[in-house]
Design a protein around this motif. Structure first.
Motif, PDB file in Angstrom:
ATOM      1  N   ASP A  69     -10.761   6.623  -5.476  1.00  0.00           N
ATOM      2  CA  ASP A  69     -11.084   5.225  -5.776  1.00  0.00           C
ATOM      3  C   ASP A  69     -10.888   4.872  -7.243  1.00  0.00           C
ATOM      4  O   ASP A  69     -11.481   3.929  -7.750  1.00  0.00           O
ATOM      5  N   GLY A  92      -7.809   4.176  -8.498  1.00  0.00           N
ATOM      6  CA  GLY A  92      -6.484   3.602  -8.623  1.00  0.00           C
ATOM      7  C   GLY A  92      -5.435   4.701  -8.653  1.00  0.00           C
ATOM      8  O   GLY A  92      -5.608   5.780  -8.074  1.00  0.00           O
ATOM      9  N   GLY A  94      -5.523   6.039   2.106  1.00  0.00           N
ATOM     10  CA  GLY A  94      -5.692   5.079   1.019  1.00  0.00           C
ATOM     11  C   GLY A  94      -6.522   3.890   1.451  1.00  0.00           C
ATOM     12  O   GLY A  94      -7.058   3.848   2.563  1.00  0.00           O
ATOM     13  N   TRP A 123      -5.909  -2.305  -1.841  1.00  0.00           N
ATOM     14  CA  TRP A 123      -7.103  -2.343  -2.693  1.00  0.00           C
ATOM     15  C   TRP A 123      -6.757  -1.729  -4.040  1.00  0.00           C
ATOM     16  O   TRP A 123      -6.093  -0.699  -4.108  1.00  0.00           O
ATOM     17  N   SER A 124      -7.213  -2.371  -5.111  1.00  0.00           N
ATOM     18  CA  SER A 124      -6.849  -1.909  -6.454  1.00  0.00           C
ATOM     19  C   SER A 124      -7.366  -0.508  -6.758  1.00  0.00           C
ATOM     20  O   SER A 124      -6.827   0.184  -7.611  1.00  0.00           O
ATOM     21  N   SER A 148      -7.357   2.030  -4.642  1.00  0.00           N
ATOM     22  CA  SER A 148      -6.778   3.026  -3.745  1.00  0.00           C
ATOM     23  C   SER A 148      -6.059   4.126  -4.518  1.00  0.00           C
ATOM     24  O   SER A 148      -5.095   3.877  -5.242  1.00  0.00           O
ATOM     25  N   SER A 178      -3.483   4.110   5.457  1.00  0.00           N
ATOM     26  CA  SER A 178      -4.520   3.350   4.762  1.00  0.00           C
ATOM     27  C   SER A 178      -5.504   2.753   5.751  1.00  0.00           C
ATOM     28  O   SER A 178      -5.294   2.784   6.970  1.00  0.00           O
ATOM     29  N   ASP A 212     -12.029  -1.854   0.327  1.00  0.00           N
ATOM     30  CA  ASP A 212     -12.559  -2.754  -0.695  1.00  0.00           C
ATOM     31  C   ASP A 212     -14.029  -3.046  -0.404  1.00  0.00           C
ATOM     32  O   ASP A 212     -14.363  -3.571   0.662  1.00  0.00           O
ATOM     33  N   ASN A 224      -2.298  -0.485  -7.137  1.00  0.00           N
ATOM     34  CA  ASN A 224      -3.417   0.356  -7.567  1.00  0.00           C
ATOM     35  C   ASN A 224      -3.373   0.616  -9.073  1.00  0.00           C
ATOM     36  O   ASN A 224      -3.974   1.571  -9.566  1.00  0.00           O
ATOM     37  N   VAL A 273       0.432   3.503  -2.582  1.00  0.00           N
ATOM     38  CA  VAL A 273      -0.858   2.805  -2.599  1.00  0.00           C
ATOM     39  C   VAL A 273      -1.488   2.820  -1.212  1.00  0.00           C
ATOM     40  O   VAL A 273      -2.667   3.149  -1.058  1.00  0.00           O
ATOM     41  N   THR A 274      -0.676   2.493  -0.198  1.00  0.00           N
ATOM     42  CA  THR A 274      -1.198   2.428   1.176  1.00  0.00           C
ATOM     43  C   THR A 274      -0.402   3.295   2.153  1.00  0.00           C
ATOM     44  O   THR A 274      -0.641   3.225   3.353  1.00  0.00           O
TER      45      THR A 274
END
Length: 588
Positions: free
Chosen positions: A200, A202, A218, A236-237, A239, A268, A272, A353, A365-366
């Motif tokens: 978590d 990023g 993610g 989500w930033s 991730s 993912s 969030d 992220n 990211v995902t």
């Protein structure tokens, strides 16, 4: 429907948790960075749940399509591996199930479940409750590590596998380290799948999610529409994700990315905390809105348990290192890098992220995206003997006004080598509605858009539409719901401000008259006023309003106008439609 939860007992216990500064305003990251050789749960608590969105099990099951599956995870064992545990886990799960109308289950505990650490107690509650919410028929094993040291956590992983778990969830992690590949034997186990949260913080790679034998999960931000369907899902930033500094590219990622290294995450899920899930943890004082990639790992583990349930019914063994199956299912093209097959995965293509951007294919990211569980779970459990296909449609429901249109995406996903052409049809349409598919048929796998057009005379109501797919001697059906809302009667409302005015005789005053159209009204409303005192006159500018708009009403008096208070009626007239509003005028 997006739900603002009615559960109000959130804090103050949350403030007692060990916390680090948050990536997002209004949330607290639990635990902070791990010490070398130790792990921490990528867990966030939402500090402002009353102004944020939170989801129940029913909403998440519908959003991802689990509610369309017959599988429950029966005869499967999901292991939750956490440090320290939660001494109240059974009663907490019972409370969670009672709140949301779920049947509870007895948690099988391995290890010393003292639950003395507040952060890990909340993590344990999250993992157990939400794995059960997605796979309510599975046995939940809580394997408690004596500490958050890597050695103790791996001992708990081994204990879970030895107890018969076929899927293991690890909602914890730490930075990559030298020699970590020597621990892969803990995850390279026949007929067992491992999931782990990607972190978590990023951009960045965490172990054990980076192991090629683990499904790294993610995080996303998830919003639902008024019918509870997935409206938008973005990265989500927080991730975790990126390119491994140690592992080379596993075979299953060939063609998906060009780094020649192991990429993380693989898939993912909702993470969030501002669109978080509800968790009950009595160790910390009650109900919490929780996020972080911790939320995704146990729910992906539950998805694998559902697939293993179906595989057992098909006579197939439980999955081993499921990435080797997930990536081929996700392949939507033959051109490198591959695109995402929308029949099985929702391609999360927006967001970042901090180090990488989500995009319309695999990303750091995902990963491949979030699950379309109604199709993905059966695809993970193909019969080894009979070619077949699955049929799904999204959204599951749509609401439109009479005279407008709705559309659904109909997906066909093959299994067992099925490659025939499938023809599509729909029944159950209301009067005055028509339907078309584009394309009308699909070969092997693919998506078709079902468009429903209604007329102004289509009766209001809720209709169940049955979509039928026929091909290769097989017929499958699925249903969607269409709600038709009656057209509103055209009209308007009238308002006047201010509501009162006080002037000397011989002076003038003004009011603003506002016409607001409703139900598609586009006519012209003529304005007039009654109740004026003697010697007073009125003008409107303009004297009539088309559709919506405003006019200035000016009242002019003479020095001889009688003093007193008067009630004036301002009226708008359009054909047979008349509406009035009252204001007062005082002459002194």
């Amino acid at each position: 429907m997006i739900r603002k939860t009615s559960i109000t007992q959130w804090f103050p216990a949350a403030l007692a948790l060990t916390a680090a500064s948050s990536l997002l305003a209004g949330t607290v990251k639990v635990g902070g960075p791990p010490r070398p050789g130790h792990a921490r749960p990528p867990l966030h608590i939402n500090l402002t749940p009353s102004v944020s969105t939170s989801y129940t099990p029913a909403q998440i099951r519908h959003a991802y399509g689990f509610d369309q599956l017959a599988a429950s995870g029966a005869n499967q064992k999901i292991a939750i591996v956490d440090a320290y545990g939660n001494s109240h886990i059974q009663s907490d799960l019972d409370t969670f199930c009672s709140q949301f109308g779920l049947n509870s289950t007895t948690v099988q505990v391995i290890g010393n479940n003292t639950g003395s650490d507040a952060g890990w107690a909340l993590e344990t509650a999250l993992d157990v409750e939400w794995a059960h919410a997605i796979a309510p028929g599975a046995t939940i094993i809580l394997s408690v590590a004596a500490s958050n040291g890597s050695g103790d956590l791996l001992n708990a992983v081994d204990a879970a596998v030895n107890a018969g778990a076929t899927v293991v969830s690890m909602s914890w992690g730490g930075p990559e380290f030298s020699g970590m590949s020597s621990y892969d034997n803990h995850f390279n186990r026949p007929n067992v799948t491992f999931t782990a949260s990607s972190g978590d913080n990023g951009a960045g790679v965490e172990w054990p999610a980076v192991s090629p034998y683990v499904i790294g999960v993610g995080g996303t931000t998830l919003y639902l529409d008024a019918n509870g369907n997935r409206s938008t899902e973005t990265a989500w930033s927080g991730s975790g994700g990126g390119i491994s500094s140690s592992y080379t590219e596993p075979a299953y990622q060939t063609g998906w990315q060009t780094s020649n290294r192991r990429g993380v995450p693989d898939v993912s899920y909702l993470a969030d905390p501002n669109t978080g899930v509800l968790v009950y943890d009595s160790v910390n004082g009650g109900w919490f809105v929780v996020g972080g990639t911790s939320a995704g790992a146990p729910q992906w583990a539950a998805l694998i348990a559902l697939a293993n349930d179906l595989r057992a019914k098909n006579g197939s063994a439980t999955l081993t290192s499921a990435n080797s199956i997930l990536y081929p299912l996700a392949q939507g093209s033959t051109i490198v890098p591959y695109t995402i097959n929308a029949a099985y995965f929702y391609d999360v293509s927006q967001g970042s992220n901090g180090g990488y951007n989500a995009g319309p294919t695999y990303d750091y990211v995902t990963g491949l995206g979030s699950p379309v569980a109604a199709a993905l779970v059966p695809a993970l459990a193909p019969s080894s003997q009979t070619p077949d296909f699955s049929l799904s449609a999204s959204p599951g429901s749509a609401t439109v006004s009479a005279g407008t249109s709705a559309s659904y995406t109909v997906s066909v996903a093959p299994s067992g080598g099925f490659a025939s052409t499938v023809s599509l049809s729909v029944s159950g349409l209301p009067t005055g509605a028509t339907a078309s598919f584009s394309p009308q048929s699909l070969t092997g796998s693919g998506n078709s858009t079902l468009s429903i057009s209604t007329s102004s005379s289509t009766p209001a109501g809720t209709y169940t539409l049955t979509i039928t797919a026929q091909g290769g001697g097989l017929t499958h059906t699925t249903t969607v719901t269409l709600t038709i809302q009656a057209l509103a009667t055209p009209g308007f409302s009238i308002g006047v401000s201010p509501g009162s005015s006080n002037i000397k005789a011989g002076n003038s005053t003004s009011y603003t008259v506002t016409i607001t159209a409703t139900g598609g009204f586009s006519g012209s409303a003529s304005l007039n006023v009654s109740g004026l005192p003697g010697g007073a006159s009125a003008t409107f500018n303009p004297a009539a309003i088309s559709g919506s708009g405003a006019s200035t009403l000016k009242i002019t008096t003479l020095s001889s106008t009688p003093r007193g208070s008067y009630s004036l009626a301002v009226t708008g007239v359009s054909g047979s439609i008349t509406h009035s509003a009252s204001v007062s005028l005082r002459i002194r």
